[in-house]
Structures are given as C-alpha cells and as structure tokens.
Design a protein around this motif. Structure first.
Motif, short mmCIF file in Angstrom:
data_model
loop_
_atom_site.label_atom_id
_atom_site.label_comp_id
_atom_site.label_asym_id
_atom_site.label_seq_id
_atom_site.Cartn_x
_atom_site.Cartn_y
_atom_site.Cartn_z
N UNK A 50 -1.57 11.27 11.98
CA UNK A 50 -0.36 11.11 10.96
C UNK A 50 -0.33 9.58 11.05
N UNK A 51 -0.04 9.24 11.87
CA UNK A 51 -0.01 8.31 12.49
C UNK A 51 -1.27 6.90 12.33
N UNK A 52 -2.11 7.68 12.38
CA UNK A 52 -3.49 7.09 13.05
C UNK A 52 -3.74 6.74 11.57
N UNK A 53 -3.78 7.69 10.34
CA UNK A 53 -3.84 7.77 9.27
C UNK A 53 -2.76 6.06 8.78
N UNK A 54 -1.52 6.04 9.24
CA UNK A 54 -0.49 5.79 8.65
C UNK A 54 -1.34 4.03 8.96
N UNK A 55 -1.55 3.90 10.15
CA UNK A 55 -2.06 2.77 10.56
C UNK A 55 -3.10 2.44 10.10
N UNK A 58 -2.39 0.82 6.78
CA UNK A 58 -1.56 -0.33 7.28
C UNK A 58 -2.70 -1.92 6.82
N UNK A 59 -3.60 -1.22 7.52
CA UNK A 59 -4.61 -2.36 7.72
C UNK A 59 -5.58 -2.26 6.97
N UNK A 65 -7.36 -3.84 0.33
CA UNK A 65 -7.91 -2.64 -0.16
C UNK A 65 -7.25 -2.45 -0.29
N UNK A 66 -5.94 -1.65 -0.08
CA UNK A 66 -4.66 -0.63 -0.99
C UNK A 66 -3.98 -1.66 -1.54
N UNK A 67 -2.43 -1.14 -3.03
CA UNK A 67 -1.45 -1.52 -2.93
C UNK A 67 -0.42 -0.40 -2.32
N UNK A 71 0.69 3.86 -2.18
CA UNK A 71 0.27 4.02 -0.75
C UNK A 71 1.95 5.22 0.13
N UNK A 72 3.11 4.17 -1.34
CA UNK A 72 4.43 5.15 -0.45
C UNK A 72 4.61 5.69 -1.18
#
Length: 271
Positions: A50-55, A58-59, A65-67, A71-72
């Motif tokens: 989960x932490x890796x996906x969140x990182x 965030x990048x 590339x994402x809003x 994401x939230x």
C-alpha cells in the motif's frame, strides 16, 4: 517521505507507542498491541505494498499525471466505510481474573470481578464496576497510590483538585467526581522562552485535530505559535528561535540559517 519523518516520530513518541533506548526507537507494550490491532483489522493499509502504491501516486500527482482530489476520493470513500464497520468490532482487549475487587465491599457494593485492561500506559488491573468503582493496580500486583489533594480549587465547582491514577495514567481532576467531571489539561513545557514576548515559555499543545504544536504560556496575551519543536539554543547568526527540522537539522525561524543539532537520547511530546 523526509518531510513527514519528524512529525511521524514525534507523534508515535507522544502517544507512547515507542520510546528511545540507547538512541534507538523501541516499541512499547501499548505500541505493540495497537500495531497488532491495526494489522488484524486494516491489513490492506498497514502493508508495504500500500505504501509503495501511494508513493507512486504521489509522484504521478507531482508530475501532473493524476489529480490529487481523485486519488483522495478513491482512498477515502472505502476507508470511511471500513472505519464505520470496524468501530463496532474493535474492542479494548480484556482478560478476566479469578479475583474479586477488594474496594467494592468497603464502599457497600457487590464486589466486581477484576480484569486486566488496556490503557494509554499499557496494561493494568481494574474493576468491572467502573466507573462506580475506581479501583486499579498494576499488573504486577502493586496498588496505585491514593488520590493526592492539591492546593488548587476546581474552576467549575470550587472543590479541591486531586492528583489521581486512572484508567489512562495519572491526571488531575475534581475531588467531587462523579458529580463534577472537571479534568485539568496539563501542558508540558519545552523550557524554551517565547521569542515574541520574552516573558512566557513555549508549551506543548494540541490542535483540535490532535496535531502537536508549541505556543506561548501567556496566551491569549501572547499568540506566538510554531509547529516545529523549538530548540533551547538560539540562532548563532541572529539570536532568534531555532526549530528542529528532523534528522539532526535545525533552522532559524528568523534568518533561515540551517544548523546541525544533536538529538537527545529521549524526547518528550512533540520531540
């Protein structure tokens, strides 16, 4: 991330989940129990994946590339429903003892069964008849001290305040409990003088959302506040307040000078 390292370490120390031993962080009993509960009930979140996906997300947000709102929304909707579901499932762990409360008969009650409960300072023994019965003792059998009457009056009813040991450790409250439920909020001092008024000292405080900050003891006469932990040594360049920035760094709040600092072996709230 580096920007969240210092406040994260401060929070878990302030809540008693870890302590510093020989300059290393060591999980406390309460920290281990809370961690086990989180892993059991929120395995999808307390997870390296989960932490890796969140990182990565965030990048992607940083690169456009994402809003961030999307994401939230994608996280918080399911998380809010999960919290509502777990609210009725998670209970503080208790272990019933084959022993009756010795204080209940003294106060004219049917003795309640003693149980091992979980408080903010770890496990303790208490009576099933709480809050009618406030008997507590340490798990090792040592009785907790009797209430200490203080030379200070309750601001709500005028009766003396007492220092007692409750379910969550020592606290100062009204001697008229349960008729009066006043509890004094004790604020911890940092030992650092207020840079704005020069008369008060900076105290450890909490915002309404539970975040630690530091404010002048003379509030509301002086409204100085700072979010980062204040350091006792002033800036060598201009003499102003220096605050901790995490990982052995400090920064002057006035001129911006960055200095190397030596972290103490043990820190208090917000440290």
């Amino acid at each position: 991330r580096p920007s969240t390292y210092a406040p994260t370490i401060s929070t878990i120390q302030d809540r008693g989940y870890v302590e510093r031993v020989d300059k290393r962080l060591k999980a406390t009993e309460i920290g281990t129990i809370v961690n086990d509960l989180l892993v059991k009930h929120f395995p999808e979140i307390v997870d390296v994946g989960f932490t890796a996906r969140m990182e990565d997300e965030l990048d992607d947000i940083a690169e456009g590339k994402l809003r961030w709102v999307e994401v939230l929304d994608g996280f918080y909707g399911p998380f809010e429903r999960l919290l509502e579901k777990k609210e009725g499932e998670i209970e503080r762990p208790e272990e019933e003892l084959d022993e009756l409360c010795p204080k209940c008969p003294e106060e004219g009650r049917e003795p309640g069964r003693l149980v091992i409960k979980l408080g903010r300072r770890g496990k303790f023994v208490g009576c099933r008849n709480w809050p009618e019965c406030d008997y507590t003792r340490d798990v090792d059998g040592q009785a907790r001290p009797e209430p200490e009457v203080l030379d200070e009056m309750c601001p709500e009813c005028g009766r003396p305040l007492t220092r007692r040991h409750g379910r969550y450790g020592p606290f100062v409250g009204c001697s008229g409990y349960p008729e009066c439920r006043y509890i004094k909020k004790e604020q911890k001092s940092t030992g650092v003088a207020c840079p704005k008024c020069g008369e008060g000292e900076l105290l450890v405080r909490r915002s309404r959302k539970g975040k630690v900050f530091y404010g002048c003891s003379r509030y509301p006469s002086c409204d100085f506040t700072v979010w980062q932990r204040p350091l006792p040594e002033p800036c060598r360049s201009c003499g102003s307040l220096v605050t901790a920035q995490g990982r052995g760094k400090g920064k002057c709040t006035s001129c911006g000078t960055v200095v190397e600092i030596e972290e103490p072996a043990a820190q208090g709230a917000g440290g």
